[in-house]
Design an enzyme around this catalytic site. Structure first.
Site, PDB file in Angstrom:
ATOM      1  N   PHE A 145      -5.428  35.649  33.191  1.00  0.00           N
ATOM      2  CA  PHE A 145      -5.479  33.825  32.763  1.00  0.00           C
ATOM      3  C   PHE A 145      -5.195  33.176  33.886  1.00  0.00           C
ATOM      4  O   PHE A 145      -3.755  33.532  34.002  1.00  0.00           O
ATOM      5  CB  PHE A 145      -4.874  33.980  31.272  1.00  0.00           C
ATOM      6  CG  PHE A 145      -5.172  34.572  30.557  1.00  0.00           C
ATOM      7  CD1 PHE A 145      -5.845  34.776  29.607  1.00  0.00           C
ATOM      8  CD2 PHE A 145      -5.448  36.242  30.469  1.00  0.00           C
ATOM      9  CE1 PHE A 145      -6.714  34.891  28.401  1.00  0.00           C
ATOM     10  CE2 PHE A 145      -6.068  37.564  29.764  1.00  0.00           C
ATOM     11  CZ  PHE A 145      -6.878  36.665  28.273  1.00  0.00           C
ATOM     12  N   ALA A 146      -5.373  32.131  34.102  1.00  0.00           N
ATOM     13  CA  ALA A 146      -4.813  31.698  34.825  1.00  0.00           C
ATOM     14  C   ALA A 146      -4.974  29.415  33.888  1.00  0.00           C
ATOM     15  O   ALA A 146      -5.409  28.964  33.829  1.00  0.00           O
ATOM     16  CB  ALA A 146      -5.595  30.391  35.531  1.00  0.00           C
ATOM     17  N   TYR A 150      -0.991  27.765  36.185  1.00  0.00           N
ATOM     18  CA  TYR A 150      -0.851  29.109  36.693  1.00  0.00           C
ATOM     19  C   TYR A 150      -2.029  28.987  37.772  1.00  0.00           C
ATOM     20  O   TYR A 150      -3.121  30.166  38.330  1.00  0.00           O
ATOM     21  CB  TYR A 150      -0.759  30.423  35.607  1.00  0.00           C
ATOM     22  CG  TYR A 150       1.122  30.590  34.766  1.00  0.00           C
ATOM     23  CD1 TYR A 150       1.433  29.830  34.223  1.00  0.00           C
ATOM     24  CD2 TYR A 150       1.179  31.397  35.659  1.00  0.00           C
ATOM     25  CE1 TYR A 150       2.396  30.122  33.839  1.00  0.00           C
ATOM     26  CE2 TYR A 150       2.476  31.949  35.142  1.00  0.00           C
ATOM     27  CZ  TYR A 150       3.114  31.632  34.317  1.00  0.00           C
ATOM     28  OH  TYR A 150       4.245  31.558  33.636  1.00  0.00           O
ATOM     29  N   ASP A 235      -2.167  40.374  35.592  1.00  0.00           N
ATOM     30  CA  ASP A 235      -1.293  39.322  35.506  1.00  0.00           C
ATOM     31  C   ASP A 235      -2.387  37.959  36.986  1.00  0.00           C
ATOM     32  O   ASP A 235      -2.741  38.938  37.887  1.00  0.00           O
ATOM     33  CB  ASP A 235       0.193  39.330  36.099  1.00  0.00           C
ATOM     34  CG  ASP A 235       0.452  39.358  34.557  1.00  0.00           C
ATOM     35  OD1 ASP A 235       0.383  39.049  33.520  1.00  0.00           O
ATOM     36  OD2 ASP A 235       2.101  39.422  35.274  1.00  0.00           O
ATOM     37  N   HIS A 257       5.790  50.161  34.678  1.00  0.00           N
ATOM     38  CA  HIS A 257       6.153  49.343  35.134  1.00  0.00           C
ATOM     39  C   HIS A 257       7.523  49.866  36.289  1.00  0.00           C
ATOM     40  O   HIS A 257       8.023  50.999  35.897  1.00  0.00           O
ATOM     41  CB  HIS A 257       7.683  48.974  34.102  1.00  0.00           C
ATOM     42  CG  HIS A 257       7.997  47.616  34.074  1.00  0.00           C
ATOM     43  ND1 HIS A 257       8.881  47.439  35.198  1.00  0.00           N
ATOM     44  CD2 HIS A 257       7.468  45.492  33.898  1.00  0.00           C
ATOM     45  CE1 HIS A 257       9.418  45.930  35.120  1.00  0.00           C
ATOM     46  NE2 HIS A 257       8.347  45.428  34.290  1.00  0.00           N
ATOM     47  N   GLU A 327       3.879  42.477  26.175  1.00  0.00           N
ATOM     48  CA  GLU A 327       3.440  43.534  26.238  1.00  0.00           C
ATOM     49  C   GLU A 327       4.950  44.969  25.402  1.00  0.00           C
ATOM     50  O   GLU A 327       4.092  46.345  26.368  1.00  0.00           O
ATOM     51  CB  GLU A 327       4.468  44.219  28.440  1.00  0.00           C
ATOM     52  CG  GLU A 327       4.594  44.802  28.528  1.00  0.00           C
ATOM     53  CD  GLU A 327       5.038  44.245  29.982  1.00  0.00           C
ATOM     54  OE1 GLU A 327       4.580  44.799  31.296  1.00  0.00           O
ATOM     55  OE2 GLU A 327       6.686  43.948  30.052  1.00  0.00           O
ATOM     56  N   ASP A 350       7.014  44.774  43.062  1.00  0.00           N
ATOM     57  CA  ASP A 350       7.758  43.007  43.677  1.00  0.00           C
ATOM     58  C   ASP A 350       8.542  43.789  44.688  1.00  0.00           C
ATOM     59  O   ASP A 350       9.090  44.745  44.580  1.00  0.00           O
ATOM     60  CB  ASP A 350       8.618  43.238  42.319  1.00  0.00           C
ATOM     61  CG  ASP A 350       8.875  41.497  42.173  1.00  0.00           C
ATOM     62  OD1 ASP A 350       9.317  40.804  43.217  1.00  0.00           O
ATOM     63  OD2 ASP A 350       8.825  40.627  41.344  1.00  0.00           O
TER      64      ASP A 350
END
Ligand code: GAL
Ligand code: MN
Length: 376
Positions: A145-146, A150, A235, A257, A327, A350
């Site tokens: 999804f842009a 984004y 993402d 996660h 989520e 990350d």
């Protein structure tokens, strides 16, 4: 030749040397000069102080011989032990490499209680998986999804996906966007296709997240099912940094996660308000999954998206939004529809979380961003 020395030496009172009485000493290792002196002197000095000194000297001499023997024995045993340990380690390593039954990682959880593998570097043979997968001639869809600002992530995302995502397989990129003109012109490799799907410019960033599920449900029923066998949803504010291949594909695969790997369920950031459809009680839950990377067959992803979209819609009617948006609903779904593969945090890392020793690869990593700037 072995002989019992002290016990046969006449001038000595053997009872005064109980610990030496039965000592076995190699005749060759004996200091013959000292013995000669002892024999000779003893005739002259029995009962004198010199005799005591000589006896002490003899004691020291024999102890030395004894110590030498123990040292040789100890060194030999240690060497033998090292050989045994090394050999067994070597053998067990070879078993790990050759046997399909033995996982090669012992520092991480490699299997869930419902017998789903946890996918970590070093737990599978990619060649085998890839060869098996190729036989099916499958296609894979990658959903992103842009929306609004984004779109700026698209260039790096697509360029790195071309390098690392499903190399050698047929891939369809499905880009939901409200700004088709922003899609960068990237030369795709053979057997890789890009589809643009018009999306609404949702006002609130939260709505972009909530509406992902409805969009996936609708577009799967309309288009995806005709073109691909598997769907991967990720993402967009991320990039590929290492191999991501068919090891992630199965009926349903979800990623642990990175913030909650190895943590107790009571600290998972599940939705805790009973009024929400995403509610999970404190005494339930296996993992806290990230919705930044999940995968499955077209059918399983369709069902997941449909159930989550329904939950989101019900919440909306009640005027409630789950704590972590889609989520939270995703985690609720997975609690009662266990994934058949669990992906390690290698698949959503990350760099703000450093590099723990268990993390051998950072396959898909977050791109640093200013949340406020990009959302408004
Ligand atoms: C954050 C992440 C959010 C959400 C949250 C869950 O680290 O940025 O998207 O997953 O964890 O606690
Ligand atoms: Mn993100």
């Amino acid at each position: 030749m072995i002989e019992y020395q002290l016990s046969t030496r006449a001038p000595f009172s053997t009872s005064s040397l109980p610990s030496l009485e039965y000592e076995k000493v190699s005749s060759q290792s004996c200091d013959t000069k000292l013995h000669a002196a002892l024999e000779g002197d003893s005739e002259h000095f029995v009962g004198t102080r010199s005799m005591t000194i000589l006896r002490k000297m003899e004691q020291v001499k024999i102890l030395r011989v004894k110590c030498k023997k123990y040292a040789v024995l100890t060194v030999t045993s240690v060497l033998l032990l090292l050989v045994v340990v090394y050999t067994s380690f070597h053998i067990s390593n070879n078993i790990n490499i050759q046997s399909p039954y033995v996982p090669r990682r012992t520092d991480v959880n490699v299997l869930t209680t419902w017998l789903a593998p946890v996918i970590w570097e070093g737990t599978y043979d990619y060649e085998i998986l890839n060869e098996q997968f190729k036989k099916g001639n499958h296609s894979i869809g990658l959903i992103i999804f842009a929306i609004k600002k984004y779109t700026r992530f698209l260039k790096d995302f697509l360029a790195t996906a071309e390098l690392y995502f499903m190399q050698g397989h047929r891939v369809h990129y499905y880009i939901f966007t409200d700004r088709p003109q922003d899609i960068p012109n990237i030369a795709l490799k053979e057997n890789r296709f890009l589809h643009v799907i018009r999306s609404k410019p949702y006002k609130r960033w939260q709505d972009i997240l909530f509406q992902r599920m409805k969009n996936i449900e609708t577009q799967t029923a309309k288009q995806f099912y005709k073109e691909v066998d598997y769907l991967v949803s990720t993402d967009i504010d991320m990039k590929f940094n290492d191999h991501v291949g068919v090891e992630v594909l199965g009926n349903l695969a979800a990623t642990i996660h990175l913030g909650f790997y190895g943590k107790h369920r009571t600290i998972f950031s599940y939705e805790r308000r009973q009024i929400s459809e995403a509610y999970i009680p404190w005494n339930e839950g296996d993992f806290y999954y990230s919705s930044a990377f999940y995968a499955g067959t077209v059918k399983e992803i369709y069902l997941l998206a449909k159930v989550c979209a329904e939950g989101i819609e019900k919440d909306k009617k009640k005027g409630i939004e789950a704590i972590w948006h889609e989520e939270s609903h995703f985690n609720k779904y997975l609690l009662y529809h266990k994934p058949t593969k669990v992906l390690s945090p290698e698949y959503t890392w990350d760099n703000n979380f450093g590099t723990p020793s268990y993390l051998k690869k950072k396959r898909f990593i977050a791109v640093p961003k200013n949340h406020n700037e990009i959302r408004n």
